[in-house]
Design a protein around this motif. Structure first.
Motif, mmCIF file in Angstrom:
data_model
loop_
_atom_site.group_PDB
_atom_site.id
_atom_site.type_symbol
_atom_site.label_atom_id
_atom_site.label_comp_id
_atom_site.label_asym_id
_atom_site.label_seq_id
_atom_site.Cartn_x
_atom_site.Cartn_y
_atom_site.Cartn_z
ATOM 1 N N ARG A 37 13.794 116.724 41.891
ATOM 2 C CA ARG A 37 14.751 116.864 42.995
ATOM 3 C C ARG A 37 14.838 115.572 43.795
ATOM 4 N NH1 ARG A 37 16.672 121.235 45.783
ATOM 5 N NH2 ARG A 37 16.847 122.070 43.684
ATOM 6 N N VAL A 38 13.668 114.939 44.021
ATOM 7 C CA VAL A 38 13.655 113.673 44.770
ATOM 8 C C VAL A 38 14.537 112.636 44.073
ATOM 9 C CG1 VAL A 38 12.219 111.704 45.453
ATOM 10 C CG2 VAL A 38 11.401 114.025 45.844
ATOM 11 N N GLN A 39 14.514 112.618 42.735
ATOM 12 C CA GLN A 39 15.314 111.598 42.027
ATOM 13 C C GLN A 39 16.795 111.772 42.295
ATOM 14 O OE1 GLN A 39 13.309 109.315 41.155
ATOM 15 N NE2 GLN A 39 11.760 110.868 41.610
ATOM 16 N N GLY A 49 14.216 103.512 40.284
ATOM 17 C CA GLY A 49 14.011 103.610 41.731
ATOM 18 C C GLY A 49 12.553 103.755 42.129
ATOM 19 N N ARG A 50 11.650 103.286 41.283
ATOM 20 C CA ARG A 50 10.225 103.449 41.603
ATOM 21 C C ARG A 50 9.862 102.750 42.905
ATOM 22 N NH1 ARG A 50 6.375 103.677 36.368
ATOM 23 N NH2 ARG A 50 4.810 104.148 37.954
ATOM 24 N N ASP A 51 8.912 103.356 43.613
ATOM 25 C CA ASP A 51 8.523 102.877 44.943
ATOM 26 C C ASP A 51 6.997 102.651 44.910
ATOM 27 O OD1 ASP A 51 7.675 102.715 47.588
ATOM 28 O OD2 ASP A 51 9.139 104.170 48.314
ATOM 29 N N ALA A 57 0.268 104.961 48.257
ATOM 30 C CA ALA A 57 -0.127 105.899 49.318
ATOM 31 C C ALA A 57 -0.590 107.231 48.712
ATOM 32 C CB ALA A 57 1.038 106.120 50.285
ATOM 33 N N ILE A 58 0.092 107.653 47.643
ATOM 34 C CA ILE A 58 -0.314 108.896 46.964
ATOM 35 C C ILE A 58 -1.719 108.742 46.391
ATOM 36 C CG2 ILE A 58 0.152 110.379 44.967
ATOM 37 C CD1 ILE A 58 3.179 109.811 45.462
ATOM 38 N N VAL A 59 -1.962 107.611 45.727
ATOM 39 C CA VAL A 59 -3.295 107.368 45.142
ATOM 40 C C VAL A 59 -4.350 107.342 46.249
ATOM 41 C CG1 VAL A 59 -4.739 105.707 43.910
ATOM 42 C CG2 VAL A 59 -2.393 106.134 43.131
ATOM 43 N N ILE A 81 1.072 110.761 35.643
ATOM 44 C CA ILE A 81 1.765 111.960 36.143
ATOM 45 C C ILE A 81 3.157 111.588 36.663
ATOM 46 C CG2 ILE A 81 1.740 113.689 37.989
ATOM 47 C CD1 ILE A 81 -1.344 113.772 37.656
ATOM 48 N N ILE A 82 3.213 110.512 37.448
ATOM 49 C CA ILE A 82 4.501 110.095 38.012
ATOM 50 C C ILE A 82 5.473 109.713 36.890
ATOM 51 C CG2 ILE A 82 5.624 108.211 39.296
ATOM 52 C CD1 ILE A 82 3.279 108.396 41.298
ATOM 53 N N GLU A 83 4.984 108.961 35.908
ATOM 54 C CA GLU A 83 5.883 108.527 34.832
ATOM 55 C C GLU A 83 6.352 109.720 33.997
ATOM 56 O OE1 GLU A 83 3.833 105.306 32.869
ATOM 57 O OE2 GLU A 83 4.449 103.893 34.438
ATOM 58 N N GLY A 85 6.797 112.684 35.155
ATOM 59 C CA GLY A 85 7.800 113.355 35.989
ATOM 60 C C GLY A 85 9.141 112.633 35.949
ATOM 61 N N LEU A 86 9.078 111.300 35.985
ATOM 62 C CA LEU A 86 10.330 110.534 35.926
ATOM 63 C C LEU A 86 10.990 110.689 34.559
ATOM 64 C CD1 LEU A 86 9.232 107.294 37.822
ATOM 65 C CD2 LEU A 86 10.686 109.146 38.680
ATOM 66 N N ASP A 87 10.183 110.708 33.495
ATOM 67 C CA ASP A 87 10.740 110.943 32.154
ATOM 68 C C ASP A 87 11.466 112.296 32.121
ATOM 69 O OD1 ASP A 87 9.648 108.565 31.247
ATOM 70 O OD2 ASP A 87 7.960 109.512 30.214
#
Ligand SMILES: O=C(O)C(=O)C[C@]1(C(=O)O)C=C[C@@H](O)C=C1
Length: 102
Positions: A37-39, A49-51, A57-59, A81-83, A85-87
């Motif tokens: 949803r964020v994407q 759009g990676r930040d 901050a998450i780590v 996990i992030i990658e 999710g982006l995939d």
């Protein structure tokens, strides 16, 4: 930090691990939905759009809850996990007509 009771038999430990993994899978599924949803809400979503500051901050926040894991180890896990999710988000968005991807 939460330190749960650790069983003292192999079978007990494996059963407890299975329960933890089941909870992790459920949480991962929820996280993928949120990150997806964020994407759609960001001006530039997906891998483009990676930040890096947000990811750091998450780590850092997770490191406080997982002191047994060195931050570099945790960073590898969080990045995976992030990658993933982006995939998933990009696969999801690629199902839409091209106009929605502009
Ligand atoms: O918070 C964001 O901006 C997101 O896109 C979500 C998320 C994440 O999965 O937590 C994904 C990619 C960004 O690099 C940072 C964080």
């Amino acid at each position: 930090m939460v330190r749960s009771a650790v069983p003292d038999t192999l079978a007990g430990c494996r059963a407890a691990i299975d329960a933890v993994d089941a909870a992790l899978a459920t949480l991962l599924e929820h996280r993928v939905a949120l990150a997806g949803r964020v994407q759609r809400l960001k001006p530039v979503g997906g891998h483009a759009g990676r930040d890096a500051r947000r990811e750091a901050a998450i780590v850092a926040a997770m490191a406080e809850r997982a002191p047994s894991l060195p931050p570099e180890s945790l960073a590898r896990i969080v990045t995976a996990i992030i990658e993933a999710g982006l995939d998933a988000a990009e696969r999801d968005m690629s199902d839409e007509p091209p106009v929605w991807r502009l």
